[in-house]
Motif scaffolding. Structure first.
Motif, PDB file in Angstrom:
ATOM      1  N   VAL A 166       3.413  11.709  16.405  1.00 24.75           N
ATOM      2  CA  VAL A 166       4.443  11.170  15.518  1.00 24.75           C
ATOM      3  C   VAL A 166       4.487   9.664  15.701  1.00 24.75           C
ATOM      4  N   LEU A 167       4.386   8.931  14.599  1.00 20.54           N
ATOM      5  CA  LEU A 167       4.405   7.476  14.614  1.00 20.54           C
ATOM      6  C   LEU A 167       5.579   6.984  13.780  1.00 20.54           C
ATOM      7  N   THR A 168       6.359   6.042  14.309  1.00 19.23           N
ATOM      8  CA  THR A 168       7.468   5.463  13.551  1.00 19.23           C
ATOM      9  C   THR A 168       7.420   3.949  13.650  1.00 19.23           C
ATOM     10  N   ASN A 169       8.108   3.285  12.717  1.00 24.04           N
ATOM     11  CA  ASN A 169       8.057   1.820  12.655  1.00 24.04           C
ATOM     12  C   ASN A 169       9.424   1.185  12.881  1.00 24.04           C
ATOM     13  N   GLY A 170      10.175   1.729  13.829  1.00 22.81           N
ATOM     14  CA  GLY A 170      11.484   1.168  14.150  1.00 22.81           C
ATOM     15  C   GLY A 170      11.734   1.156  15.639  1.00 22.81           C
ATOM     16  N   THR A 171      12.686   0.347  16.058  1.00 21.89           N
ATOM     17  CA  THR A 171      13.118   0.362  17.452  1.00 21.89           C
ATOM     18  C   THR A 171      13.260   1.801  17.923  1.00 21.89           C
ATOM     19  N   PRO A 172      12.627   2.183  19.020  1.00 25.44           N
ATOM     20  CA  PRO A 172      12.639   3.582  19.431  1.00 25.44           C
ATOM     21  C   PRO A 172      14.029   4.071  19.825  1.00 25.44           C
TER      22      PRO A 172
END
Length: 537
Positions: free
Chosen positions: A385-391
């Motif tokens: 899973v890849l996301t583009n926001g502060t974790p």
């Protein structure tokens, strides 16, 4: 938490709260109904392959079928702008999909080929590069680093002589937590940071786990030197190219050049906004890989297949297996009967409540990346899973929910609040004076000419204190990072920090004492005192 004792697992190319990830993925219990299968899985080859809970036919397919709903729910609850998910099972990519947008305010959507920054998932990817070189005899996991990088030394000569590639990939070198990350923030390049690590105090060798991006980077540099090339080229030639990972690179410039890529978003006051660009080239082996869900699915397939991909042996199995074996305790059990967490060579290694080994890793850039993968080799399944926001634990929540569905046929607990709370606590502002109100009647500051000048520090380098119109400014590092100094009381000033290793609201003290200046934020290893050389005119 205080700056001097920080353990910012979240706040670098780092990594992520490994302790929680291991505790929750490895230490959970389940009350799931397993009556649909006759009994535990027993292996004729080895008791170590036995599993306590069987996986009925069709259960993995059912888990995959629930991913759309789970992902959309997480997107709505978290507000994270974009996400990509891929699942590999039985040697095939059985799910690959994007959600949300690449950049807030723009219409371009995320798909399975959209490129994300992986942050510390880079460590696991890089470990397979090392395993390739181990397999062809370039190095061994236990090759002494100094034999390939003669100039690399640590504070203890004996440790320097005995330090191996595996010691660095397991974070057991003795280097302190996140050693060198602050130097990177000031603009020091890879070689400069690695050279300065020799000045840091060491914890006990091979029995202390301290997560270090530049420790892993040093290990990777030793392998690249042995191979006669640079790390980025070695990664392309050994893993990315042979697997057909055409959207993957260990170079920041390649990530920036991709048309179909995300940008990072930072979470402030409950809302995401486009964040500063994170160039992780200095620690590329530890945090600088960029890739897509489709490309990462190929890599997961190779790992699950023991180094094979589409009939070709990319990495020798006997070189890869050690990386996915417990080498050091990364999280000690807190009570009797609880499972501990372990780290291999660039992989977290755990035992799930179902009695199955899992290999995983998280990645986190405070300024805009949250990633995670989990593999369950005995079930031949893996998810990324890849996301583009502060974790905030979004990636970890989805992989944990999917792992539950695969092993138990249902989600065993509310994962989101647990991960969310852990990430939130690790993103608390740092500094003794963070959030505090200045004294109403402070003691006057010393005359400006007693404070300005050129200050020096063997580890951090020069620090210049200047004044203009009565206001003081601190400038540090090759990048000439500038901090405005605000008077607090007497000879104490403060300055705010923000960025990859400083959560929003972080405040550092700057304390002047004659010809010395101590910077609280930079003093976590007791190396934060600067000595004035030449006072400014």
């Amino acid at each position: 938490m205080s700056i001097t004792s920080r353990n910012s697992s979240l706040l670098s190319a780092a990594a992520v709260p490994v302790a929680l990830t291991v505790a929750l993925l490895a230490g959970c219990s389940s009350d799931s109904d397993t009556t649909s299968a006759p009994g535990p899985v027993v292996s004729d080859a080895s008791p170590g392959l036995d599993a306590g809970v069987p996986i009925p036919d069709g259960q993995i397919d059912d888990a995959v079928g629930k991913l759309d709903g789970l992902a959309n729910d997480l997107m709505a609850r978290s507000g994270v702008p974009g996400m990509a998910v891929a699942v590999v099972h039985g040697g095939k990519t059985v799910y690959a999909k994007g959600f949300g947008v690449r950049e807030l305010g723009k219409s371009a959507t995320v798909d399975a080929d959209t490129v994300f920054q992986l942050a510390s998932v880079s460590k696991s990817v890089g470990a397979t590069v090392v395993a390739h070189e181990v397999g062809i005899g370039t190095v061994d996991w236990d090759t002494p680093v100094i034999s390939k990088l003669p100039g690399f030394t640590l504070a203890d000569p004996w440790v320097t002589d005995h330090l191996t590639i595996s010691d660095l990939y397991t974070h057991r070198s003795g280097l302190p937590d996140h050693a060198g990350d602050g130097l990177e923030d000031l603009g020091y390049n890879r070689g400069q940071v690695l050279e300065k690590l020799r000045q840091l105090p060491l914890n006990p060798f091979r029995i202390t786990y301290e997560y270090t991006n530049f420790g892993v980077t040093a290990g990777a540099e030793a392998v690249a030197a042995a191979a006669g090339t640079d790390w980025e080229t070695l990664s392309q030639n050994t893993i990315y190219g042979p697997l057909g990972m055409t959207s993957t690179s260990s170079r920041f410039a390649d990530y920036q050049a991709r048309e179909n890529r995300t940008v990072g978003h930072i979470l402030e006051d409950g809302k995401y906004e486009v964040g500063p660009v994170r160039d992780a080239d200095a620690q590329s082996p530890a945090g600088g890989v960029s890739s897509s869900a489709n490309d990462m699915a190929k890599w997961l397939d190779m790992v699950l297949s023991g180094g094979q991909y589409q009939g070709q042996q990319i990495v020798r199995t006997d070189a890869l297996v050690p990386a996915i074996n417990p080498e050091i305790v990364s999280r000690h059990a807190q009570e009797i009967g609880e499972r501990s967490g372990f780290y291999g060579y660039g992989f977290n290694v755990s035992d799930s409540a179902a009695g199955r080994v899992t290999a995983s890793h998280s990645g986190a850039f405070l300024v805009g990346a949250g990633t995670n993968f989990v593999t369950i080799p005995s079930a031949d399944v893996g998810i990324v899973v890849l996301t583009n926001g502060t974790p905030t634990g979004v990636a970890e929540t989805l992989t944990a929910e999917f792992a539950d569905l695969v092993q138990f046929g249902k989600i065993t607990r509310e994962w989101r609040p647990l991960y969310e709370a852990s990430f939130a606590s690790q993103a608390d502002p740092e500094g003794e004076l963070a959030g505090k109100t200045p004294p109403a009647s402070p003691t006057p500051a010393p005359p400006t000419n007693q404070l300005t000048g050129d200050y020096g520090n063997p580890y951090w380098g020069p620090a210049l204190v200047t004044q203009q119109n009565g206001a003081l400014t601190l400038t540090m590092g090759p990048a000439a990072v500038t901090y405005p100094l605000t008077h607090w009381d007497g000879n104490t000033f403060t300055f705010p920090l923000s960025g990859e290793n400083a959560p929003a609201g972080t405040v550092s003290k700057a304390t002047f004492d004659g010809n010395s200046l101590t910077l609280e934020y930079f003093d976590h290893d007791h190396l934060g005192t600067f000595i004035r050389a030449t006072p400014a005119e």
